[in-house]
Design a protein around this motif. Sequence first.
Motif, PDB file in Angstrom:
ATOM      1  N   LEU A  16     -23.010  33.803 -10.442  1.00  0.00           N
ATOM      2  CA  LEU A  16     -22.403  33.928 -11.589  1.00  0.00           C
ATOM      3  C   LEU A  16     -21.036  33.116 -11.497  1.00  0.00           C
ATOM      4  CD1 LEU A  16     -22.134  34.913 -14.283  1.00  0.00           C
ATOM      5  CD2 LEU A  16     -21.184  36.938 -13.575  1.00  0.00           C
ATOM      6  N   CYS A  17     -20.176  33.448 -10.265  1.00  0.00           N
ATOM      7  CA  CYS A  17     -19.018  32.555 -10.025  1.00  0.00           C
ATOM      8  C   CYS A  17     -19.125  31.096  -9.764  1.00  0.00           C
ATOM      9  CB  CYS A  17     -18.593  33.042  -8.584  1.00  0.00           C
ATOM     10  SG  CYS A  17     -17.852  34.533  -8.617  1.00  0.00           S
ATOM     11  N   ARG A  18     -20.293  30.772  -9.266  1.00  0.00           N
ATOM     12  CA  ARG A  18     -20.398  29.117  -9.367  1.00  0.00           C
ATOM     13  C   ARG A  18     -21.089  28.807 -10.750  1.00  0.00           C
ATOM     14  NH1 ARG A  18     -23.604  30.073  -3.560  1.00  0.00           N
ATOM     15  NH2 ARG A  18     -21.759  29.334  -2.338  1.00  0.00           N
ATOM     16  N   ASP A  19     -21.716  29.639 -11.433  1.00  0.00           N
ATOM     17  CA  ASP A  19     -22.085  29.009 -12.962  1.00  0.00           C
ATOM     18  C   ASP A  19     -20.703  28.966 -13.731  1.00  0.00           C
ATOM     19  OD1 ASP A  19     -24.805  29.238 -12.107  1.00  0.00           O
ATOM     20  OD2 ASP A  19     -25.227  31.015 -13.284  1.00  0.00           O
ATOM     21  N   ILE A  20     -19.805  29.878 -13.442  1.00  0.00           N
ATOM     22  CA  ILE A  20     -18.820  29.855 -14.327  1.00  0.00           C
ATOM     23  C   ILE A  20     -17.825  28.539 -13.808  1.00  0.00           C
ATOM     24  CG2 ILE A  20     -16.342  30.895 -14.766  1.00  0.00           C
ATOM     25  CD1 ILE A  20     -17.895  33.762 -14.488  1.00  0.00           C
ATOM     26  N   GLN A  21     -17.818  28.489 -12.478  1.00  0.00           N
ATOM     27  CA  GLN A  21     -17.336  27.193 -12.114  1.00  0.00           C
ATOM     28  C   GLN A  21     -17.689  25.845 -12.651  1.00  0.00           C
ATOM     29  OE1 GLN A  21     -16.065  29.148  -7.594  1.00  0.00           O
ATOM     30  NE2 GLN A  21     -16.706  26.882  -7.786  1.00  0.00           N
ATOM     31  N   SER A  22     -19.072  25.851 -12.775  1.00  0.00           N
ATOM     32  CA  SER A  22     -19.760  24.730 -13.460  1.00  0.00           C
ATOM     33  C   SER A  22     -19.235  24.374 -14.864  1.00  0.00           C
ATOM     34  CB  SER A  22     -21.053  24.860 -13.291  1.00  0.00           C
ATOM     35  OG  SER A  22     -21.905  23.654 -14.031  1.00  0.00           O
ATOM     36  N   ASP A  23     -19.148  25.463 -15.541  1.00  0.00           N
ATOM     37  CA  ASP A  23     -18.641  25.539 -16.882  1.00  0.00           C
ATOM     38  C   ASP A  23     -17.258  24.832 -17.076  1.00  0.00           C
ATOM     39  OD1 ASP A  23     -21.026  26.704 -17.785  1.00  0.00           O
ATOM     40  OD2 ASP A  23     -20.284  28.579 -18.021  1.00  0.00           O
ATOM     41  N   ILE A  24     -16.290  25.319 -16.015  1.00  0.00           N
ATOM     42  CA  ILE A  24     -14.978  24.886 -15.870  1.00  0.00           C
ATOM     43  C   ILE A  24     -14.933  23.370 -15.594  1.00  0.00           C
ATOM     44  CG2 ILE A  24     -12.764  25.155 -14.649  1.00  0.00           C
ATOM     45  CD1 ILE A  24     -13.432  28.055 -14.347  1.00  0.00           C
ATOM     46  N   PHE A  25     -15.953  23.067 -14.774  1.00  0.00           N
ATOM     47  CA  PHE A  25     -15.842  21.472 -14.349  1.00  0.00           C
ATOM     48  C   PHE A  25     -16.176  20.709 -15.716  1.00  0.00           C
ATOM     49  CE2 PHE A  25     -16.317  21.995  -9.608  1.00  0.00           C
ATOM     50  CZ  PHE A  25     -14.792  21.528  -9.453  1.00  0.00           C
ATOM     51  N   GLN A  26     -17.222  21.265 -16.550  1.00  0.00           N
ATOM     52  CA  GLN A  26     -17.500  20.449 -17.690  1.00  0.00           C
ATOM     53  C   GLN A  26     -16.346  20.400 -18.673  1.00  0.00           C
ATOM     54  OE1 GLN A  26     -21.066  22.601 -19.259  1.00  0.00           O
ATOM     55  NE2 GLN A  26     -22.268  21.714 -17.616  1.00  0.00           N
ATOM     56  N   GLN A  27     -15.631  21.582 -18.630  1.00  0.00           N
ATOM     57  CA  GLN A  27     -14.463  21.586 -19.746  1.00  0.00           C
ATOM     58  C   GLN A  27     -13.265  20.718 -19.034  1.00  0.00           C
ATOM     59  OE1 GLN A  27     -13.975  23.051 -22.522  1.00  0.00           O
ATOM     60  NE2 GLN A  27     -15.973  23.644 -22.651  1.00  0.00           N
TER      61      GLN A  27
END
Length: 146
Positions: A16-27
Amino acid sequence: MARFDNFDIAQELVELCRDIQSDIFQQLNYYRASVYKSETAAIIDHKLSQLKLVVELLGCEETLDHFLDFEASRGNGNIALAPGECLLTWRITDLFKSLEHAYISLSDSKASFRNPDFAFNIQKNRRKLAALCPQGSRKRSFFETL
């Protein structure tokens, strides 16, 4: 909750942390190209607070220290960046690199998840964790069934 081992739950938290990090990179990609920097930065800050919540639930104090370093670097203007490089991107990338090392060390140490407080904290915060996952996803149903 008895169906799942604490280590399995910790692995789901790391994912889940890695998924949130991926969302942050997109932002961050949008942040660099956008003229609406303050709005995008607010979204990134919200995502970072979500990431911090999940990392707190992992129960590793050393991992939380990376967020303290991240906050301390907010006012640090003495960093030599390449021309065109974004300070926010640099800070977040540095945070994610250190978190990745922490995830690897957490995966190697199964013994730290035998603490009964870990299971209690996950059970108490399972609705928050489920809310962080996309609707209808496997992770969301995992956290809802804990």
